[in-house]
Structures are given as structure tokens and as C-alpha cells.
Design an enzyme around this catalytic site. Structure first.
Site, mmCIF file in Angstrom:
data_model
loop_
_atom_site.group_PDB
_atom_site.id
_atom_site.type_symbol
_atom_site.label_atom_id
_atom_site.label_comp_id
_atom_site.label_asym_id
_atom_site.label_seq_id
_atom_site.Cartn_x
_atom_site.Cartn_y
_atom_site.Cartn_z
ATOM 1 N N GLU A 125 21.922 59.017 28.138
ATOM 2 C CA GLU A 125 21.992 60.400 28.608
ATOM 3 C C GLU A 125 22.547 60.494 30.020
ATOM 4 O O GLU A 125 23.371 61.351 30.326
ATOM 5 C CB GLU A 125 20.609 61.071 28.549
ATOM 6 N N HIS A 182 9.498 66.394 22.915
ATOM 7 C CA HIS A 182 10.628 66.955 22.158
ATOM 8 C C HIS A 182 10.469 68.466 21.989
ATOM 9 O O HIS A 182 10.992 69.024 21.029
ATOM 10 C CB HIS A 182 10.718 66.304 20.775
#
Lengths: 336, 338, 436
Positions: free
Chosen positions: A68, A137
Site C-alpha cells: 500500500e 476492515h
């Protein structure tokens, strides 16, 4: 909105509308490319990119390694040098891994170089709770990024805006962060065909009312609308504002509504403390609209805890429709 | 670009570059040195308020690594980036103006010592975050490849950055996508106070190239010719579409990490030893040995550099200060959204 | 059978309560103990909980004033047949509402006498919203500022007595009702207090009556000069600002603030008519500072009052129309000479003063009825008290005096009207002088 060709309106899901926007952007501008984890043949974790890789190939619909920070930095570098990347985070939570590139680089490069460069970068963040995906999440972190000058942060709540804001983001010379609520991906709505943009920095009045202003973001707009309909039975006429953009925030729309209703409820899924609602409230309190407040401001935001797994707990930590209903009744009846 | 090699016994730089370009390189090394000495002097006179990271002693690495680049090529730089900036052709007056925080500086007084860069010459910025520029360089290389510009990106970073995650992610992506980028590690032995021996598992940082399936070489970073030889080969490879490389320039900063450094982690002897390996006289000697310049010529270049610095400081001093009310001007490209 | 929801008694001398709002809509279910409706008494506002679980029907309209113990709504069981309203709502003033104090209330009052708590509560109830600490929303403040309405004159219906925009609008609506002369321009500021020269020991604080002023004490003052004399000018009277008075509680608050500002350790109170009522209210919250309470024909002890005379005085714009009404104040009409009437008219020449008094009369004595009741307060007072009344009083019936507790002294004068301090100045003076 400036619909040009194909003005016909179809019913599309939120995810389809985003995909259509990316398709239009890829088609129209060879410098646009999509980057992200598993966005190619897999079609994206939420099937938003879908089969775009078949149409545009792996050079323009690029799977990145699970990197990321690096991936975000590559997107920044590409944006600085002639490409217009649309970077998808698999979950908004993973932005934490890339904060360095988003906050220290993308947001600041232009300023640090005295305005001689721009970073035309779009980042997409599937966000929010309700999927049973638990604490890492399910977050709503738009306020984190909304705190950073140099970034623009939007939260479309409808398929039409999801497409229009994405196309506006692609056309924008500065980094635009798009927070997409995962529970909205399947929501259907009327979407104009062809290219159009929804202005960044402009809120939408979803329902006109006179008794209380409900400023909501993302999925909370729908809960607020539902509450507003039910409030009619109580003879309460609520105005619902879809904030749409967290930064830059649409002062005028919010303030003029509060001047009219004298009451403000902010509804957002991010953690209540120091969240988007804090900014809306402060904006009102610092403005001339303060003099029109006829009740304390009410914020409905996420609980002071990570998103839990158990479905009942998960529901309990973010505002739900009955919470909005109760808050509106209390504030209008002068009980708070 | 390297010229046709004829006599292979000559050092690479002499073979590869015209006398004119070599004299220009020597001048740039002097400019870097004198810019930083001037900066240090201004700091000590209290003329500027920020800190700075000086690269005195590392000039061969900065100037040698940028020899093969055109204005179309990109670099990403570091907090110790004054040399890269000069190497990429920046104007000394605008550099000093930025250093003094003036509106006439490269960053209009918004960046300061740590961010001086001339983007119009392909410098994508000096980075205050260790490792911050690594993925950005990969992104620039991705643009070059996708847009077919033929540009190469040189990514400068220090030994400290090789332990950042960004380093590994960036090298991996550059390699899998075969991007035209050259990673130039300026290994000056210390990340602030922590030596590479204490911080890094491999002896030479170039060994890490193997993990990402790219060539990696370690050279004497104070030897101008050795630096150009290694970096030019990597640039050529990148331009040919064969992917990234890693070049490690072993060098040394004479000064502390920044102005707050009390220099407790290295010995006088070590510093003196490295000061004895000053890259600038070494470069002058190389050029004189190959009759590219005379001793008087070197003195003239040094004097010219001093004059440029003097004029640059004057330009900077006389420049206007930025307007406070315009401080947010360059946060966004479109004013309306600021 | 539906469960009857009643107007609860939440305050010792509360006779009725006003329904401010329902928390549950008619037809909706409420759980026992959940907030059901808000009420407001003349002292406080509070939330009332549902006495049982059920579905709300036949709820009294918001704003309705219901006597204590009377039904305000009914709660039905799920599926229970909802027919006609079991009984109609009682209204205030009906004989069933009980104009006399609850007989059980008196012993209660006695038993709590030594307890300082109730006094604190009473004080807080009166003090709420007073002074700078007025609880008001920004919108209410803006409206009040724009309309020139003093915030302190407003009565807050919001939580904890918060003044909301609604309250200002209601107030402004009131200003345009026909009974309030359009010429009244309210003023703001503290009440004016004047003092006599000389005198020693505990001062005597004097509060004049409605449509009167401090000159009404003149015949009595020679008898009381041995003490420092302090005269409060009521709002809209004499030299005090012409405040917009919303109700008796607000008037009492203004007087209390004036009293507090004097910072007296101890004082004798002397009040006439409305001033007498204000003395009772003051004694109810400041009893520890009082040496004695002296009431001349006080208001507040019964509903009857001569509304015609009051409005006649208020309306009069010339001596000829004022004089007949002035005569109703006394038994011996000869005392009201032309010169006296001319002087009285002169003191009432300011149209805004007359408008202020008319507005005040409208609030305090609507429809010729005393809208405030101080009998419970009088019951609580332990300070040595004497009541003086003329048995020929044509303004307030002297028999109201008989409602005073036995521990208080009564002085009833034959052939004397509403102003014994004028008609029987010497006698009244002697009585007072022997006690103060």
C-alpha cells in the site's frame, strides 16, 4: 451537472456507476490508469473495476503487489509526471499503511514546491461497517484525511454522485480521496449516461424542510431520509443535507439551512469525537448562523470503540435510523 | 550521454565526456561546496532560522550521478539534496533565495533548505521523509514507460532509507514492471548517528539488489569517474528498457547530520581521514592529469564559483519576502477550493 | 379499563399545571416510567412519567391548564376498545378544582418548616433565569435583541427553563393583542429605590400599590421617621423603568433583585395592596432577613379585585375621568379633592407609564381577577406579621384578611377604604410605630 452526450438515464448500482465513470475516464484520456490490489482479472475486492481489464489491458488496469505504501507512492510519482492514476485501496483501513505517501507527499508536494507542480491523483477507499468484517476492515476514516490541507475528500451517497464525483475527481488537478461505503455498492439508482461531473465541495439538499437540519454523510444520508419521512407523522419537517464533500466543506449550504431551521443534527459513521460532525458543528457555532440556533447541536457519530464483529454490536456502534428519529424529535420538541 | 570510448586505459569519465562537460562538472562540484559553506555561514550569522543538512564531502556522488541526465529525465532527492539540485541544473540564486525563505526562491519560501528543487529541470523534489522519494521515483518511471517519453528517473536516497519499507516496496515494483529507474544510494555510513554496521543486515547495500532481481554495484562515491561509470551504465540499461538498477556510492559527510548534531558517534580520526579524500581536489587532479585543465584553470573555476555564490547571496538577500496573507495560495491548484 | 393519567401535584402550592408538550404522540405506545409529558407550574417546569404502559389516547391539548389531580389523558391496553373520552377535561376555576388550598398541604408545610431545603428550592425556582445567567438559545437572544425585548422579561418553556425563539415569538404575539395598548414601549433596567434622610436601626422597606407611587407613603412617613425608610418604585410606576412584566413571578423577581441589591442584614417590610403581595413573596424567599411583615390591604389572598376601578385608573387621560375612580379608593370621598386628583393625574401624564400599567394589569389582574395566589406562602411565613385593612375597601374585599393564619395580627378599620395609610394615617402610624 453537465451531461453532454448520451443523456439517457438508466438504473445502475453504485458499483456499476463507479465502473462506468472509470470506463469513461479511461476511454477519454490515455493518461488515466487504474492501480490497486486485485483490480485486474479478480475485478476488485468489491467487483468495482469488474472486467475493465479486458477492455483496457493490464497496463491501464494494473494489479499492484500488496504494497500500500509503495503503491500509493508510485501513484503520486506517476501523477507528478503526466499520468492520472485512480488508485484503489482494497479497504479504506489500509490507508493507514500508506499515510506517509498520502499525507506527507501527495498533499504537500505542490505546496512545498511553491505551487510549481500538481498531483492529479484519485484514490478510492471502500469504507464503512455493516459487513461483519470487524475492526480492521470497517472503519470510516474520512476525517483523518479531511484534516489534511492539500487533499480533497468526498463521500458520494448515490450512484449518480458516485459517478459524477469520480469524474470530477479525475478532472481535478489535485489529489481527491473518494470514500465509498461498502453497503452502498449494491444500491441502485438513476444514473445519467455519458460524461458529467458532480461538483466537489458542494453539498446537496436531499429534502427541503423547515424544522431541523440533518447534515449526513455517505450511507447516513439514506438513514436520515428515512427518518425524515417518518418524522412527518410527528409534524416535524426535516431538511436533509447530503454533505458529499468533507473537504472543502460546503459552508454556504449548511449555514443557510441552519439559519432557516435553527436546529442542527450531524449524522456520520466515523467516530463521533473529533469527527466530521465536530467540524460541521464548529463551523455553525463560529458563523453568523449561530444566532439562529434555537437548540443545542446534536451529533450522532460512531461509538468510541473499534467496529465489533457481532452483528448486533456492529449495528449498535454506528448511528441507525431510530437514533436520528429520536434526536430529531428531542431537538424539535425542545427536550435537549 | 557517454561519448564514443576510444582509449580504454583512460578513466571512464575522461573517455565518456567532453573536456567542456568535465570542466562544467568541476564547477558544479565547487558550486555545491560553496553553496553549502555559504549556507552554513549564513546560519552562523543568524541570517536564516531553519536547520539544514549539508552534503560537504559528497559532491562527486551528486554531480557524477547526474551527468548522463537530460532535462527530460527525472530525479527524486533527499533531505541532503543541495548537490542533486545543482547537478540537475538549478540556479544558485533561486536556491539561496529559497534558503533565505524568499518569494523569489524555488519554493517561494514555502519549502526551505530541505525541499529546494527546480521541477522544470526534472527535479521532483527533495524529500524530508527518509525513503519518501523511492516510490515516487518508481511512479515517475512508470509514467515514462506508459507515456513512452524515454525518460529515466534517478532516485537518490541515503543509507538510512534502505531499511524503510518504502525502499523494498519500491525496488520490488520497479523490478516486476521493469521500469526505467536507477536507485542511487549515497551511503555516508550513518543514518543520523546510527552506523550502517549497526542498522543494516548486509555489508553493502547494493547486495539488496539481488532480492529484487536487479544489478547492484558498490563504488567509491568520492571518485567522480567511478560514480559516472556505474550510474551511466545503469541509466543506459534503464533507457534500453532493461529495468532498474541499484548503485551504491560510498561517501562521507564532513559535517554533522544537521545543525543539532554534537558529533558523538564518530571519531576525529575518521572524519580527518575522509577529509583527506576530498572529492573536489581529486576531480581537479584527474582533469589536470588528463590535460583538460591547468592549475590556473582550476583556480579560475573556483573563483568563478565563488563569484556565482556571492551574486546568488546578493540576489537572495534583495528578494522580497512572501506575503503572509498569501500563505495558503499553493495548497490547491485551483484557488477556489483552497 | 384505560388508566387515567392525571395532572400531578409537584409543588406545594400548586393548584394547576400547564401541559407544555407530549413526548408521545396519540396512538403511540409508552412504557411505564418513560417521559410522557412536560408540565409547567408558576414556578417550574418538569417532566412527568407514564404511570403505566399503554397506548396514549384522549390527550389534553398542549398549552391546556389542568387542575391538579384531574385527568389529562388515558392509557389503553393493546387492542382495548377506544371509545369516547371517559370524561371531559377539568378547567381551572371550576369548583372541583378547589380554589382553597389542599387541606393536607398545611400540615405538610408545617412539618417542613424547619427544613432549609424547601426554601432553597423556592429560591432557585424564583431565581432561575434571572440576571446575567439567563438560559436562552442564540436564536431567542437574536430575536429578543432585534425586537428590543429584555430577555429577563421572557418565560422559557425549553429544558431547564431555557428561553427559545418560540417564547420570544409568543411574547411578541402577546404584544399585539388588543388588551395591550400598542403605545407601550417597554424599557429595561433595575428598579429605582429612594431613601429618607435620617433614622436609625433596622430600616423599613416600603412597597407601594398598583397605579400608585411612593407619594402614597407620605401621610405615614412622619410616624416612621425614627427608622431609615427605603421605598421601592415598582416597574412602570414612579421613576422605575417601564418593564414588560410577564407575570407575578417576574414582578416578584424584579423586587427581590432590588431587595438583594440593598444588601440589608435585616429589614421591616411594609407593603400596600399589590406591594403587600410582593412583600409576602419576598418574605417567602428572604425570611431570614426580615424583622417584621406589615401588610396594608394586601393582594394575593383571594381572587376578587375591582378590575373596573383598576382599568379606569389606567385608562384615564384627564383629571375628570380619573377623579371618580380615585374616589373608589377611599371611604370618605371628600378626601379626593380636585387638587388631589389634578396632582394624581399629573403624576400619570406619561402615556407610556399608563400603557405599562395597563399591560401589567392585564397580566396580574386579567378579567378583574387576581391571577396570583399567595395564601400558601403566607401560611409558611413565621416572621411577626400584621395585616391592616379598611372594612370599607372597595378594591379588594377586606374579608381576604380572615384567611391569614391565627398567629398574625389583624387590624380592621371601620369606615376606611383601600388606603388606610391615607384615610387613617395617624392610627396606622401608631400601630406600626409600636412594632418597628
Amino acid at each position: 451537472m453537465n451531461a453532454q452526450n448520451e443523456p439517457e438515464i438508466r438504473e445502475l448500482s453504485y458499483a456499476e456507476a463507479i465502473r462506468e465513470a472509470m470506463d469513461i475516464a479511461l476511454e477519454a484520456d490515455p493518461s488515466v490508469l487504474l492501480m490497486g490490489e486485485d483490480i485486474g482479472v479478480y475485478g476488485g475486492a468489491f467487483q468495482v473495476t469488474g472486467d475493465l481489464v479486458e477492455k483496457y489491458g493490464t497496463d491501464r488496469v494494473m494489479d499492484t503487489p500488496i504494497s500500500e505504501l509503495g503503491g500509493a507512492g508510485v501513484a503520486v510519482g506517476a501523477a507528478l509526471t503526466g499520468l492520472k492514476p485512480i488508485f484503489e485501496f482494497q479497504f479504506s483501513d489500509f490507508a493507514a499503511l500508506a499515510m506517509e505517501q498520502i499525507v506527507n507527499q501527495a498533499a504537500k508536494v505542490r505546496f512545498m514546491l511553491g505551487g510549481s507542480v500538481s498531483v492529479p491523483l484519485v484514490m478510492r477507499f471502500p469504507a464503512g461497517s455493516g459487513t461483519g468484517a470487524a475492526a480492521q476492515h470497517s472503519q470510516s476514516i474520512e476525517a483523518w484525511l479531511g484534516h489534511v490541507p492539500g487533499l480533497k475528500v468526498v463521500q458520494p451517497s448515490t450512484p449518480e454522485d458516485a459517478k459524477g464525483l469520480l469524474l470530477a475527481a479525475v478532472a481535478d488537478p489535485d489529489p481527491v480521496m473518494i470514500f465509498e461505503h461498502k453497503l452502498l455498492y449494491k444500491m441502485k439508482g438513476q444514473v445519467p449516461g455519458g460524461h458529467y461531473t458532480t461538483p466537489i465541495g458542494k453539498a446537496a439538499i436531499r429534502r427541503v424542510g423547515k424544522d431541523v437540519t440533518i447534515v449526513a454523510t455517505s450511507i447516513m444520508v439514506h438513514k436520515a431520509m428515512e427518518a425524515a419521512e417518518q418524522l412527518r407523522a410527528d409534524d416535524i419537517d426535516a431538511e436533509v443535507i447530503d454533505l458529499r464533500t468533507v473537504r472543502p466543506m460546503d459552508r454556504d449550504t449548511v449555514l443557510s439551512s441552519v439559519r432557516k431551521t435553527g436546529r442542527l443534527i450531524c449524522v456520520y459513521e466515523g467516530v463521533k469525537t473529533l469527527g466530521v460532525g465536530a467540524e460541521i458543528s464548529a463551523m455553525v457555532a463560529e458563523s453568523d448562523a449561530f444566532d439562529f440556533l434555537d437548540a443545542p447541536i446534536v451529533r450522532l457519530g460512531g461509538a468510541e470503540c473499534p467496529i465489533p464483529y457481532n452483528p448486533e454490536l456492529e449495528k449498535a456502534v454506528v448511528p441507525q435510523m431510530p437514533d436520528i428519529l429520536a434526536a430529531a424529535r428531542d431537538i424539535v420538541k425542545g427536550r435537549v | 550521454m557517454p561519448e564514443t570510448p576510444q582509449n580504454t586505459n583512460l578513466p571512464y569519465a575522461i573517455r565518456a565526456y567532453s573536456p567542456e562537460r568535465l570542466r562544467e562538472a568541476l564547477k558544479k562540484m565547487y558550486l555545491v561546496r560553496k553553496f553549502e559553506e555559504g549556507a552554513e555561514d549564513s546560519y552562523m550569522r543568524g541570517l536564516i532560522h531553519g536547520t539544514m543538512h549539508l552534503s560537504i564531502g559528497q559532491e562527486a556522488s551528486a554531480i557524477g550521478s547526474t551527468m548522463a541526465l537530460t532535462d527530460e529525465d527525472k530525479i527524486t532527492s533527499t533531505h541532503r539534496g543541495h548537490g542533486h539540485c545543482v547537478g540537475k541544473g538549478a540556479d544558485l540564486g533561486k536556491m539561496f533565495a529559497e534558503f533565505f525563505g524568499k518569494e523569489t526562491g524555488y519554493c517561494k519560501g514555502r519549502g526551505g533548505s530541505m525541499h529546494i528543487a527546480d521541477p522544470s529541470k526534472g527535479n521532483l523534489g527533495a524529500n524530508g521523509i527518509v525513503g519518501g522519494g523511492l516510490p515516487i521515483a518508481v511512479g515517475a518511471a512508470l509514467s515514462a514507460k506508459r507515456l513512452g517519453t524515454g525518460a529515466v528517473t534517478i532516485c537518490f536516497f541515503g543509507d538510512g532509507a534502505n531499511n524503510e519499507g518504502a525502499f523494498h516496496e519500491a525496488l520490488n515494483m520497479a523490478s516486476i514492471w521493469k521500469l526505467p529507474v536507477v536507485f542511487v544510494c549515497e551511503n555516508n555510513k550513518y543514518g543520523m548517528s546510527t552506523s550502517t554496521e549497526r542498522s543494516t543486515a548486509v555489508k553493502n547495500i547494493a547486495e539488496r539488489a539481488a532480492a529484487y532481481s536487479m544489478p547492484g554495484v558498490t563504488v567509491d562515491g568520492n571518485d567522480f569517474s567511478a560514480v559516472t561509470e556505474a550510474v551511466d551504465a545503469a541509466v543506459e540499461r534503464a533507457r534500453a528498457g532493461d529495468g532498474p538498477s541499484l548503485v551504491e556510492n560510498l561517501t562521507y559527510r564532513w559535517r554533522g547530520h544537521s545543525k543539532s548534531d554534537r558529533n558523538r558517534y564518530r571519531t576525529k580520526e575518521e572524519i580527518n581521514e575522509w577529509m583527506g579524500r576530498d572529492p573536489i581536489p581529486a576531480m581537479a587532479k584527474l582533469l589536470m592529469e588528463h590535460h583538460i585543465i591547468t592549475e590556473d584553470g582550476v583556480a579560475a573555476i573556483e573563483a568563478e564559483a565563488e563569484k556565482i555564490i556571492k551574486d546568488a547571496i546578493e540576489f537572495a538577500t534583495n528578494g522580497p519576502d512572501p506575503k503572509v496573507e498569501a500563505v495558503t495560495r499553493d495548497v490547491y491548484t485551483t484557488e477556489a477550493t483552497a | 379499563m384505560p388508566v387515567e393519567v392525571i395532572m400531578p401535584k409537584v409543588d406545594m402550592d400548586m393548584a394547576s399545571g400547564k401541559i407544555m408538550c407530549w413526548h408521545v404522540a396519540v396512538g403511540n405506545r409508552v412504557e411505564k416510567g418513560d417521559p410522557l409529558f412536560d408540565i409547567e407550574t408558576d414556578k417550574a417546569a418538569m417532566e412527568v412519567e407514564a404511570p403505566a404502559s399503554g397506548i396514549l389516547h384522549h390527550a389534553a391539548p398542549e398549552g391546556a391548564e389542568i387542575p391538579i389531580g384531574k385527568a389529562v389523558a388515558w392509557l389503553y391496553a393493546e387492542g382495548e376498545d377506544v371509545g369516547e373520552q371517559p370524561s371531559s377535561f377539568a378547567s381551572v376555576g371550576e369548583p372541583t378544582a378547589g380554589p382553597l388550598p389542599d387541606p393536607e398541604a398545611a400540615p405538610e408545610a408545617l412539618s417542613t418548616d424547619a427544613d432549609p431545603e424547601p426554601e432553597t428550592e423556592r429560591e432557585m425556582a424564583f431565581a432561575d433565569g434571572a440576571g446575567e445567567g439567563i438560559r436562552a438559545t442564540p436564536a431567542a437572544r437574536r430575536l429578543a435583541r432585534d425586537e428590543g425585548v429584555p430577555l429577563a422579561s421572557l418565560h422559557g418553556t425549553g429544558p431547564r427553563g431555557r428561553v427559545q425563539a418560540f417564547d420570544v415569538r409568543e411574547y411578541l404575539k402577546g404584544l399585539t393583542t388588543p388588551s395591550a395598548p400598542a403605545t407601550f414601549r417597554p424599557e429595561t433596567g433595575p428598579l429605582v429605590v429612594t431613601r429618607s434622610k435620617g433614622g436609625k436601626g433596622t430600616p423599613i422597606l416600603m412597597i407601594h400599590g398598583f397605579a400608585n407611587d411612593t407619594t402614597s407613603w407620605a401621610p405615614l412617613e412622619p410616624s416612621l421617621r425614627h427608622r431609615p425608610l427605603i421605598r421601592i418604585h415598582l416597574p412602570g410606576h414612579g421613576r422605575s423603568p417601564k418593564l414588560r412584566i410577564r407575570d407575578f413571578a417576574m414582578l416578584a423577581r424584579e423586587v427581590r433583585q432590588a431587595f438583594d441589591a440593598l444588601q440589608l442584614d435585616r429589614a421591616h417590610l411594609l407593603g400596600h395592596s399589590l406591594g403587600g403581595a410582593l412583600c409576602i413573596a419576598l418574605a417567602d424567599t428572604r425570611e431570614r432577613q426580615l424583622a417584621s411583615l406589615n401588610l396594608i390591604a394586601p393582594a394575593g389572598l383571594g381572587p376578587q379585585i375591582n378590575g373596573e376601578a383598576l382599568s379606569g385608573i389606567c385608562k384615564a387621560t384627564r383629571t375628570e375621568s380619573l377623579k371618580p375612580w380615585l374616589r373608589s379608593l377611599v371611604a370618605n370621598e371628600d378626601l379626593i379633592t380636585d387638587a388631589y386628583a389634578r396632582l394624581a393625574m399629573q403624576s400619570r401624564s406619561d402615556a407610556n407609564l399608563r400603557a405599562a400599567q395597563a399591560a401589567m394589569a392585564d397580566v396580574l389582574f386579567p378579567d378583574g381577577v387576581q391571577a396570583f395566589d399567595l395564601r400558601a406562602a403566607l401560611e409558611r411565613i413565621r416572621t411577626p406579621t400584621r395585616i391592616l385593612w379598611g372594612k370599607a375597601d372597595a378594591i379588594i374585599p377586606w374579608k381576604h384578611a380572615l384567611r391569614a393564619p391565627g398567629r398574625m395580627a389583624l387590624h380592621l378599620f371601620d369606615g376606611v377604604g383601600h388606603m388606610p395609610q391615607f384615610e387613617a394615617a395617624e392610627e396606622v402610624g401608631n400601630i406600626l410605630r409600636s412594632h418597628v
